[in-house]
Design an enzyme around this catalytic site. Structure first.
Site: not given
Ligand code: GLU
Length: 505
Positions: A260-261
């Site tokens: 998700k980063r």
């Protein structure tokens, strides 16, 4: 094939990652292709990881992409409840039954006692080698254990894994996979608070919901060994679903799975919809808000791990339902290519008729506070259609179709302007007032004529006309733009530009 029943079983621990959406898509396509049933089950038994809003997010993401479940939380159905926290009693019954049949046992070890074990034994696991020295119904005996349970002493229920067995599964994507039972721990099935673990709830529900195929991310493959033992323990091996473990989705560059980063890192969405977390770090942009069409996202995701066996790239949902097969899902990781996502989006934008496109752009136009009528909006989006990659392009790059030009590309004006331009523009403005018909080709002819009379070349004139109308050298064809803007606006813009240049001198 028997009509399959498949489920998408996310845990509501935050926003649904794009990989989760791909899992949902493959389940959906498989169900649709074979006239089966697609179920949404919410696996929310891990209270510690429960995130409010995540369930709604999942449902909204499925609706946005058109992956509408036949049964499930928010969708009704005969096999509910479909939220695991609403099925607590069921899991307890099954866990105790497994103790009765000798496939599981009560364990009374306190957290402190287990910590002490971890301190003294490297890589301590609760398994066939350690359980004999611990406090459980295998060491205490049935009667004493039952007494403790009846007295309300806290306990967990653990799966009794016997060593020395090979557990085979035939994965539809990975082929034959073998696990050694000696390497498996005695997984907790029911926790001290009476909640089931993922393993128990997942298997009980797959069985009770008559799931025929489990299509899920590859990270769940190791759990399958325990799942097979659970099916055996319950006596359900005959109806055990078939497994298909999907390949990972990899980062755009380098090794490792998409995280998700990576969204912030690579400046791209990795979630279907915006998610507002507690902190900025935990808030994410969605494909929807970035201006992607859901059908483009679906097409992009479908090809992230699955291939049609030929070089076709554009697939509507119907075409996907037709073409999709589990056999054509790859084993190795699929690289997340944001450029490709944009390419799909561009194709889908180009394929819409202007009325449908206007309907997608209208909310953005409204959000900007632009006032425009339906007819104008259609013409404006039609003009920009070939150049747009994402929906916001229509109101950001193409803002000048809805409000006056904010600034002119000064360098270009500097370079192109010459003394002959002022009288040319003045005459053009004059002619435009009653020029008929105000259409692309006649306008072009007329401008050519004036150019010739004044000894000007297209290279002298056209860039400046474009800058006058839209502020920059890039943009849709000049005369098409003039037609969309209309006579009054075109004249207005030419006058404003002329004034701007005069003021510059
Ligand atoms: N709850 C699991 C998840 O969050 C389900 C895995 C499975 O499909 O069995 O993905």
């Amino acid at each position: 094939m028997m009509k399959p029943r498949v489920r998408f079983a996310p845990s509501p621990t935050g926003a649904l990652h794009i990989g989760g959406l791909r899992t949902a898509l493959y389940n959906y396509l498989f169900a649709r292709k074979h006239g089966g049933t697609f179920i949404l089950r919410i696996e929310d038994t891990d209270q510690g990881r429960y995130v409010p809003g995540a369930e709604d997010y999942i449902i909204e993401a499925l609706k946005w992409t058109g992956l509408v479940p036949d049964e499930g939380v928010g969708f009704g159905g005969q096999n509910g409840p479909y939220r695991q926290s609403d099925r607590k009693d069921t899991y307890q019954q099954y866990a105790h039954a497994l103790v009765q049949s000798g496939h599981a046992y009560y364990a009374f070890d306190t957290p402190e006692a287990l910590d002490a074990q971890r301190q003294s034994i490297d890589n301590f696991t609760y398994n066939h080698t350690t359980r004999d020295g611990l406090s459980n119904s295998l060491t205490l005996g049935d009667a004493a254990s039952q007494q403790r349970v009846d007295a309300g002493e806290p306990f967990v229920i653990r799966l009794k894994v016997l060593p020395g067995r090979e557990i085979h599964i035939q994965d539809l994507i990975r082929g034959s996979v073998v696990f050694q039972s000696s390497e498996l721990d005695d997984k907790v099935l029911l926790k001290a608070d009476g909640m089931p673990t993922y393993h128990l709830a997942n298997i009980v529900d797959d069985h009770l919901m008559n799931i025929t195929h489990v299509i899920r991310g590859e990270e769940w493959l190791p759990s399958t060994a325990h799942h097979v033992l659970l099916y055996e323990g319950f006596g359900w091996s005959d109806t055990m679903p078939q497994f298909a473990h999907l390949p990972l989705i990899m980062k755009p560059v380098g090794n490792g799975k998409l995280s998700k980063r990576d969204g912030a890192k690579f400046g791209m969405p990795v979630f279907p919809l915006n998610w507002k977390g507690e902190t900025d770090e935990d808030s994410f942009e969605g494909f929807r808000e970035a201006g992607f069409l859901p059908e483009a996202v679906v097409n992009f995701l479908a090809l992230l791990g699955w291939h049609p066996g030929n070089d076709q790239e554009i697939f509507s949902m119907e075409a996907l339902m037709e073409a999709f097969t589990i056999e054509n899902i790859g084993k190795s990781g699929a690289r997340f290519d944001f450029e490709k996502a944009k390419w799909f989006n561009q194709k889908y934008i180009q394929a819409l008729d202007t009325e449908a496109l206007a309907a997608r752009v209208r909310p953005l136009v409204a959000a900007k506070g632009y006032r425009t009528n339906a007819e104008y909006l259609e013409k404006a989006v039609g003009l920009m259609q070939e150049r747009a990659t994402v929906l916001p392009d229509f109101v950001e790059t193409g803002y000048y179709l809805f409000e006056p030009v904010k600034s002119y590309e000064a360098d270009a004006v500097q370079k192109k302007w010459n003394a002959a331009m002022a009288p040319f523009m003045a005459e053009l403005i004059q002619v435009l007032h009653d020029f008929e018909p105000f259409l692309t080709l006649p306008l072009e002819e007329m401008v050519k004529k004036i150019m010739q009379e004044k000894g000007l070349k297209p290279g002298d004139v056209m860039p400046l006309l474009r800058i006058a109308l839209v502020g920059t050298m890039k943009g849709p064809a000049v005369f098409d733009t003039a037609v969309v803007l209309g006579r009054d606006e075109t004249i207005q813009r030419l006058q404003t530009f002329l004034q701007y240049v005069v003021d510059l001198q």
